[in-house]
Motif scaffolding. Sequence first.
Motif, mmCIF file in Angstrom:
data_model
loop_
_atom_site.group_PDB
_atom_site.id
_atom_site.type_symbol
_atom_site.label_atom_id
_atom_site.label_comp_id
_atom_site.label_asym_id
_atom_site.label_seq_id
_atom_site.Cartn_x
_atom_site.Cartn_y
_atom_site.Cartn_z
ATOM 1 N N HIS A 104 11.527 4.301 -5.156
ATOM 2 C CA HIS A 104 11.277 5.732 -6.191
ATOM 3 C C HIS A 104 10.811 6.059 -5.937
ATOM 4 O O HIS A 104 10.048 5.937 -4.854
ATOM 5 N N GLN A 105 11.298 7.156 -5.562
ATOM 6 C CA GLN A 105 10.492 8.965 -4.682
ATOM 7 C C GLN A 105 9.650 8.687 -5.964
ATOM 8 O O GLN A 105 8.464 9.381 -6.208
ATOM 9 N N GLY A 106 8.452 9.705 -4.554
ATOM 10 C CA GLY A 106 6.993 10.608 -4.980
ATOM 11 C C GLY A 106 7.467 11.617 -4.783
ATOM 12 O O GLY A 106 8.360 12.157 -5.571
ATOM 13 N N THR A 107 6.296 11.966 -5.273
ATOM 14 C CA THR A 107 5.973 13.193 -5.253
ATOM 15 C C THR A 107 4.458 14.063 -3.907
ATOM 16 O O THR A 107 4.151 13.237 -3.512
ATOM 17 N N ASP A 108 4.716 15.370 -4.397
ATOM 18 C CA ASP A 108 3.530 15.942 -3.930
ATOM 19 C C ASP A 108 2.114 16.261 -4.428
ATOM 20 O O ASP A 108 2.199 15.511 -5.355
ATOM 21 N N VAL A 109 1.410 15.658 -3.033
ATOM 22 C CA VAL A 109 0.030 15.840 -4.270
ATOM 23 C C VAL A 109 -0.021 16.456 -5.210
ATOM 24 O O VAL A 109 -0.616 16.440 -6.353
ATOM 25 N N ASP A 110 0.345 18.408 -5.248
ATOM 26 C CA ASP A 110 -0.152 19.382 -6.017
ATOM 27 C C ASP A 110 0.465 18.482 -7.484
ATOM 28 O O ASP A 110 0.217 19.334 -8.375
ATOM 29 N N ALA A 181 3.294 4.302 -8.050
ATOM 30 C CA ALA A 181 3.577 4.461 -9.343
ATOM 31 C C ALA A 181 4.626 3.556 -9.971
ATOM 32 O O ALA A 181 4.553 2.572 -11.169
ATOM 33 N N ILE A 182 5.362 4.330 -10.039
ATOM 34 C CA ILE A 182 6.803 3.539 -10.673
ATOM 35 C C ILE A 182 7.375 2.530 -10.601
ATOM 36 O O ILE A 182 7.716 1.380 -11.346
ATOM 37 N N SER A 183 7.371 2.168 -8.805
ATOM 38 C CA SER A 183 7.501 1.203 -8.453
ATOM 39 C C SER A 183 6.949 -0.252 -8.623
ATOM 40 O O SER A 183 7.555 -1.376 -9.334
ATOM 41 N N LEU A 184 5.569 -0.472 -8.863
ATOM 42 C CA LEU A 184 4.266 -1.185 -9.306
ATOM 43 C C LEU A 184 5.015 -2.032 -10.857
ATOM 44 O O LEU A 184 4.908 -3.042 -10.938
ATOM 45 N N ARG A 200 9.141 -8.841 -4.650
ATOM 46 C CA ARG A 200 7.614 -8.786 -3.576
ATOM 47 C C ARG A 200 7.808 -6.636 -4.280
ATOM 48 O O ARG A 200 8.637 -6.353 -4.170
ATOM 49 N N TYR A 201 5.931 -6.430 -4.128
ATOM 50 C CA TYR A 201 6.153 -5.363 -4.206
ATOM 51 C C TYR A 201 5.376 -4.356 -2.821
ATOM 52 O O TYR A 201 4.509 -4.944 -2.347
ATOM 53 N N ILE A 202 6.074 -3.715 -2.241
ATOM 54 C CA ILE A 202 5.334 -2.804 -1.977
ATOM 55 C C ILE A 202 5.056 -0.938 -1.787
ATOM 56 O O ILE A 202 6.405 -1.008 -1.333
ATOM 57 N N GLY A 203 4.075 -0.572 -2.013
ATOM 58 C CA GLY A 203 3.619 0.616 -2.232
ATOM 59 C C GLY A 203 2.809 0.972 -1.047
ATOM 60 O O GLY A 203 1.823 1.344 -0.450
#
Length: 299
Positions: A104-110, A181-184, A200-203
């Motif tokens: 799953h795609q992440g996002t920028d801190v802001d 978060a989505i992956s968890l 298995r989960y790796i975040g």
Amino acid sequence: MASPRLGALLFAALSLACAVALPPSGPQQPVTVLPSDQVSAFKPYSHYASAAFCPPASTLSWDCGVNCDSNPSFIPVASGGDGAVTQYWYVGFDPILSEVIVAHQGTDVDKILPDLTDVDILLLPLDQSLFPGVRPPVLVHQGFAATHSRSAPHILDAVQLAMSRFGATAVTVVGHSLGAAISLLDAVYLPLHLPDATVRYIGYGLPRVGNSAFAKYVDSLPISVTHVTNREDPIPVLPPMALGFHHPSGEVHIRPSNDWVACPGEDNPSEDCSLGEVSLLTFNEANHDGPYDGVVMGC
């Protein structure tokens, strides 16, 4: 350098996190340094998490530059998302690892920070149509649950197809930041519908997703959970525990020395772990994207 608004949000959030820090729930086991071969074993998954920032057309053709080139045997099965309402995602099979990969795609801190610092953040029960039998007191972040729900049925269909096509039973779910978060949530969701799968989960850079009951529920599941935190990245200590949020076990923290250490338990307060290293005086949002053993997140 952080923008003034971003810096102010971080300062306010960390002020709350530090001012109302909760004591550890019991004796903490000591941290242990991971040997180099265990650190190196994360590299394929780091590239898979980074590749999830690329548009669906790129991951479906597996033509996304260094991240795709680093796992050249990967066979894509499906991809989706629009990068706005629904984060990008992809599913495929790694014949070398003999695993179905979900990313799953992440996002920028802001972009993620406002969702982690709003004192009105709601902790809500999981949707019973997606998480049958997982009921209160298990609660999760409203926004993360809503984002997860938009791709969950498509992910499940794609994973079922990949397992059938390749005769696989092992499924590894990866992601960074919001994608972590989505992956968890996927790692909790998929076993409920795929009882024959080993999940298995790796975040990477995982924010807190749910309450203490959620963290303990994750810990009780027969899945492997690892969430990698990088140096002074503030995102993993948010939303604050004072608002009811907790991490499951499984933290691996990258220290300033570049050692990777296993931090036993939930929200380990050791100074060698994220909760103990990040403070009002020691946080660096630039650490959020990495590097994770040389991998910087992004397409």
